[in-house]
Design an enzyme around this catalytic site. Structure first.
Site, PDB file in Angstrom:
ATOM      1  N   TYR A 189     -18.268  14.531 -16.044  1.00 22.20           N
ATOM      2  CA  TYR A 189     -18.564  13.192 -15.541  1.00 22.20           C
ATOM      3  C   TYR A 189     -19.368  13.293 -14.232  1.00 22.20           C
ATOM      4  CZ  TYR A 189     -17.967   8.434 -13.947  1.00 22.20           C
ATOM      5  OH  TYR A 189     -18.212   7.153 -13.515  1.00 22.20           O
ATOM      6  N   ARG A 240       0.834  -1.210   0.000  1.00 24.61           N
ATOM      7  CA  ARG A 240       0.000   0.000   0.000  1.00 24.61           C
ATOM      8  C   ARG A 240       0.869   1.260   0.000  1.00 24.61           C
ATOM      9  NH1 ARG A 240      -1.847   2.458   4.321  1.00 24.61           N
ATOM     10  NH2 ARG A 240      -2.035   0.600   5.608  1.00 24.61           N
ATOM     11  N   LYS A 259     -11.567   2.866 -18.964  1.00 26.26           N
ATOM     12  CA  LYS A 259     -12.077   3.124 -20.319  1.00 26.26           C
ATOM     13  C   LYS A 259     -11.035   2.703 -21.368  1.00 26.26           C
ATOM     14  CE  LYS A 259     -15.365   4.802 -17.806  1.00 26.26           C
ATOM     15  NZ  LYS A 259     -15.440   6.199 -17.379  1.00 26.26           N
ATOM     16  N   ASP A 272      -9.115  16.088 -16.941  1.00 28.00           N
ATOM     17  CA  ASP A 272      -9.566  14.709 -17.108  1.00 28.00           C
ATOM     18  C   ASP A 272      -9.407  14.359 -18.587  1.00 28.00           C
ATOM     19  OD1 ASP A 272     -10.991  12.315 -17.380  1.00 28.00           O
ATOM     20  OD2 ASP A 272     -12.374  12.822 -15.763  1.00 28.00           O
TER      21      ASP A 272
END
Ligand SMILES: *Cc1c(COP(=O)(O)O)cnc(C)c1O
Length: 369
Positions: free
Chosen positions: A98, A46, A194, A169
């Site tokens: 979005y 992590r 995507k 974005d």
């Protein structure tokens, strides 16, 4: 590993993120590790990542000529950016955006964490003026699903409040069509779910920056919130990205052909596609982007009911949300919560790599029935 500088993006997509060590596997394998034997740099994944994440980060960072930080999803990457904002931050975001980002911003406003203002994406002067006082300029360009292209060079060159962030974005365009960091942005954000993954089989997000402090902040946010990408997901995203140039080339050629035919279809009132000469921001798309992307949105005559019927009738084109996969999908976007600004009959079509004549036959049949 060879530097991306000397290679085209097409070659880097294939060659990046691979080891050159003799005997190393050609593809960086999945390393399902939470912890590593102490004594070297990596201790806990992590905090320190894994070789599987690193391969994807190296690949995508090279495409944008920056350092990439991979996250569990696009929204995880986006949330990490918002998490770094100062208390009471002023945010500016576009009118077409979005819905997850809109939800995140509005939730923060309701809790009084920050104040936000929406600006029309095409109103460059308003963006430039807002840059003087905003802590975060959040731009989605081309926007989704109205496909408006912002003047990123002008916004990138604006005088900005010291310490502020200009984030773009870049999910819809991909790093192949648009490189925001070269136009003055501090951050390029991707939902790798995507186009980068490209097969609708994973969730992953990526933030790319050049500023060392910003990169450290993103890594720290990932570590503290635990927004870590999965081993399988980063492996699949790297594998999917290898064919991004091919998928985009075919998808864009298909999209151009379908958009031109949709314009002449009697059941279609309006078509938005960056490659159509009549599109509102076609001219800036031509200079700012290296391709016109694979999304089309069109208004079905007769509104929501006719649009829903067309989505249900198509067969090769699947009735599904999301975009950027090898398979063509479409959905009526105004039906999605948070998208009330759209015409009720607007259908968003994500064009895949299938045979274009069969795609057209399917679309024509679905619209005409
Ligand atoms: C899908 C999408 C996101 C969110 O990404 P997830 O991977 O679904 O979390 C953000 N921005 C844009 C433009 C998107 O299309």
């Amino acid at each position: 590993m060879k530097d991306r500088d000397s290679w085209s993006v097409e070659s880097w997509l294939v060659a990046g993120g691979r080891s050159t060590e003799p005997g190393a596997p050609l593809n960086t394998p999945m390393v399902p590790a939470s912890a590593f034997v102490l004594g070297d740099q990596a201790e806990y994944s992590r905090d320190d990542g894994t070789p599987t994440w690193s391969a994807l980060e190296s690949l995508v960072g090279g495409l944008e000529a920056g350092q990439a930080v991979a996250f569990a999803s696009g929204m995880a990457a986006i949330s990490a950016v918002f998490q770094g904002l100062p208390a009471g931050a002023r945010i500016v975001w576009p009118d077409d955006c979005y819905q997850g980002v809109t939800g995140l911003i509005e939730a923060g406003c309701r809790r009084g964490v920050w104040a936000a203002e929406r600006i029309a994406l095409g109103d460059t002067q308003a963006w430039v003026a807002a840059a003087e006082t905003a802590d975060l300029l959040w731009v989605e360009s081309p926007s989704n699903p109205l496909l408006v292209v912002a003047d990123l060079a002008a916004i990138g060159a604006a005088d900005r409040k010291p310490g502020s962030i200009l984030a773009v974005d870049n999910t819809l365009a991909t790093p192949l069509n648009q490189r925001p960091l070269e136009l003055g942005a501090d951050l390029a954000i991707h939902s790798a779910t995507k186009h980068i993954g490209g097969h609708s089989d994973l969730l992953c997000g990526i933030a790319v920056a050049r500023d060392a402090h910003l990169i450290e902040e993103l890594r720290a946010a990932r570590e503290l919130v635990g927004a870590t990408p999965g081993t399988l997901e980063t492996y699949l995203a790297t594998r999917g990205a290898r064919t991004l140039a091919l998928r985009l080339e075919r998808g864009q050629a298909n999209a151009q052909a379908l958009a031109e035919r949709l314009e002449r279809h009697p059941s279609v009132e309006r078509v938005r596609y960056l490659g159509l000469a009549g599109h509102a921001t076609h001219a800036i798309a031509q200079t700012q982007l290296d391709g016109f992307c694979t999304l089309i949105s069109f208004d079905v005559a007769g509104g929501a009911a006719r649009a829903d019927a067309a989505c249900r009738r198509s067969r090769l084109i699947r009735h599904a949300t999301s975009f950027g996969g090898v398979e063509s999908t479409m959905e009526r976007r105004a039906a999605v919560p948070g998208q009330g600004h759209l015409p009720p009959g607007l259908v968003r079509l994500s064009v895949g790599v299938e045979n274009v004549e069969e795609l057209w036959a399917d679309l024509d049949r679905a619209l005409s029935a």
